[in-house]
Write a protein that holds these residues in place. Structure first.
Motif, PDB file in Angstrom:
ATOM      1  N   ASP A  61      27.940  -6.903  36.349  1.00 49.33           N
ATOM      2  CA  ASP A  61      28.305  -8.277  36.705  1.00 49.33           C
ATOM      3  C   ASP A  61      27.084  -9.179  36.490  1.00 49.33           C
ATOM      4  O   ASP A  61      26.073  -9.051  37.180  1.00 49.33           O
ATOM      5  N   THR A  63      26.845 -12.313  37.070  1.00 53.00           N
ATOM      6  CA  THR A  63      26.812 -13.429  38.008  1.00 53.00           C
ATOM      7  C   THR A  63      25.521 -13.392  38.826  1.00 53.00           C
ATOM      8  O   THR A  63      25.153 -12.354  39.381  1.00 53.00           O
ATOM      9  N   GLY A  64      24.837 -14.533  38.887  1.00 55.85           N
ATOM     10  CA  GLY A  64      23.621 -14.627  39.687  1.00 55.85           C
ATOM     11  C   GLY A  64      22.352 -14.271  38.940  1.00 55.85           C
ATOM     12  O   GLY A  64      21.250 -14.439  39.474  1.00 55.85           O
ATOM     13  N   SER A  84      28.466 -12.745  29.707  1.00 56.40           N
ATOM     14  CA  SER A  84      27.234 -13.151  30.378  1.00 56.40           C
ATOM     15  C   SER A  84      27.139 -14.666  30.465  1.00 56.40           C
ATOM     16  O   SER A  84      26.828 -15.231  31.524  1.00 56.40           O
ATOM     17  N   ALA A  87      29.338 -16.260  32.986  1.00 54.50           N
ATOM     18  CA  ALA A  87      28.898 -15.989  34.360  1.00 54.50           C
ATOM     19  C   ALA A  87      27.674 -16.812  34.747  1.00 54.50           C
ATOM     20  O   ALA A  87      27.193 -16.721  35.876  1.00 54.50           O
ATOM     21  N   GLY A  88      27.158 -17.629  33.796  1.00 53.78           N
ATOM     22  CA  GLY A  88      26.019 -18.479  34.090  1.00 53.78           C
ATOM     23  C   GLY A  88      24.675 -17.883  33.739  1.00 53.78           C
ATOM     24  O   GLY A  88      23.634 -18.479  34.021  1.00 53.78           O
ATOM     25  N   CYS A  89      24.682 -16.714  33.107  1.00 55.71           N
ATOM     26  CA  CYS A  89      23.457 -16.042  32.696  1.00 55.71           C
ATOM     27  C   CYS A  89      23.194 -16.375  31.225  1.00 55.71           C
ATOM     28  O   CYS A  89      24.000 -16.030  30.356  1.00 55.71           O
TER      29      CYS A  89
END
Length: 340
Positions: A61, A63-64, A84, A87-89
């Motif tokens: 995951d 996320t973060g 990715s 998910a903001g990466c």
């Protein structure tokens, strides 16, 4: 405060080199994850003085997490990079998949760092082809001074550019030459690579050029200047690490070889080693493991009014891949994310 960094394809040559360079350059990492395919799941890789166990790319995951350095082929990147990015990466991709996408910046930090702000369109940044990266580092300061019109380049590209299979084939064929009972026919390359050179990298195109040669043209135009005319002949040579390039340029304004040498000496990412004596130049063996792009044999080309020739070598696993990706991450951190 540092970054949460993911290295995708951590067990491959470039992925391992990314981890080495992140540690060597003391990139501000708060947390790191190393991902691999299921067949490599649980393999261990080094990061500084730590040993990390790979996680499953399929189930990870993003996320973060802040930045993902991708060192897998285009097919896998096509599947996982959008995951990715969504998910903001932010993805920094080493494959060729996104290099020619107008919505994805293609970055060499010494050349076009301002293009970094274009990442937000897809949350993806592309890393150029290994042979292009060192070339544009060398061309940029000369272009700024005298405007490069035309480039003729012949490359001498090491087998590590073809991955572990390429390195293994050179090693095994070389051993077989000294042991005539062994037979190691070409598999990764189209002809024998040991004690030979092969003027063929990637597939042939309709105009007779290869895709590797086309990449150098398209990427130089995108990174440096679309008006530059470039022709390339790309050759695979029996060297394990380090690409060499014989470069001839024509400029709009006259540029004296002595001034060119001084300009290059003062330019970021470049080391000039240029003595007109035996050994007064750098070869791939000496550049392996180094960060710099080395330039030697700078001289006037008397066949045209404004011509220069030079020799350029660089570690293709570093500047041509892993180092440039980490430098992109540094640029992203310094100019956009500003956590470190």
């Amino acid at each position: 405060m540092g970054y949460k960094v993911v290295v995708v394809g951590a067990t491959g040559n470039v992925g391992r080199e990314m981890l080495n360079i992140l540690a060597e350059r003391e990139f501000p990492v708060d947390q790191i994850a190393v991902l691999a395919s299921r067949r490599s799941l649980g393999s261990e890789v080094s990061f500084g003085d730590r040993t990390l166990k790979t996680q499953d790319l399929d189930t990870f995951d993003f996320t973060g997490w802040d930045i993902a350095l991708f060192a897998i082929g285009s097919d896998a990147t096509k599947k996982y990079a959008p995951i990715s990015a969504k998910a903001g990466c932010i993805v920094i991709d080493n494959s060729s998949l996104y290099r020619y996408d107008p919505d994805v910046p293609l970055i060499v930090p010494e050349v076009n760092p301002d293009a970094i702000f274009g990442y937000s369109k897809k949350n993806i940044i592309a890393n150029p082809n290994c042979s292009t990266a060192q070339l544009v580092v060398a061309l940029k300061p000369l272009h700024d001074r005298a405007k490069v019109k035309r480039v003729v380049v012949s490359t001498y590209q090491s087998v590590s550019g073809a991955g572990k299979e390429g390195m293994d084939e050179l090693w095994n064929q070389t051993k077989a030459i000294y042991n005539p009972t062994d037979d190691v026919p070409p598999k990764k390359f189209t002809k024998q690579i040991a004690f030979n050179v092969i003027p063929h990298i990637d597939v042939f195109l309709d105009d007779g050029s290869t895709k590797e040669e086309w990449k150098m043209v398209a990427e130089t135009k995108k990174i440096l200047d679309p008006s530059i005319k470039l022709t390339a002949t790309c050759v695979r040579v029996p060297v394990f690490v380090g690409h060499g390039e014989a470069v001839n340029i024509e400029t709009e304004e006259f540029l004296d070889e002595h001034e060119a040498r001084d300009i290059l000496r003062e330019s970021p990412g470049i080391m000039v080693v240029d003595k007109r004596e035996d050994g007064g130049y750098v070869t791939p063996v000496e550049c392996a493991g180094d960060f710099a792009t080395f330039i030697s044999r700078i001289r006037q080309d008397s066949t045209i009014d404004n011509g220069l020739s030079f020799w350029c070598v660089s570690d293709n696993l570093r500047k041509g891949a892993a180092l440039n990706a980490v430098q992109i991450a540094e640029t992203l951190g310094n100019r956009v994310l500003k956590k470190g």
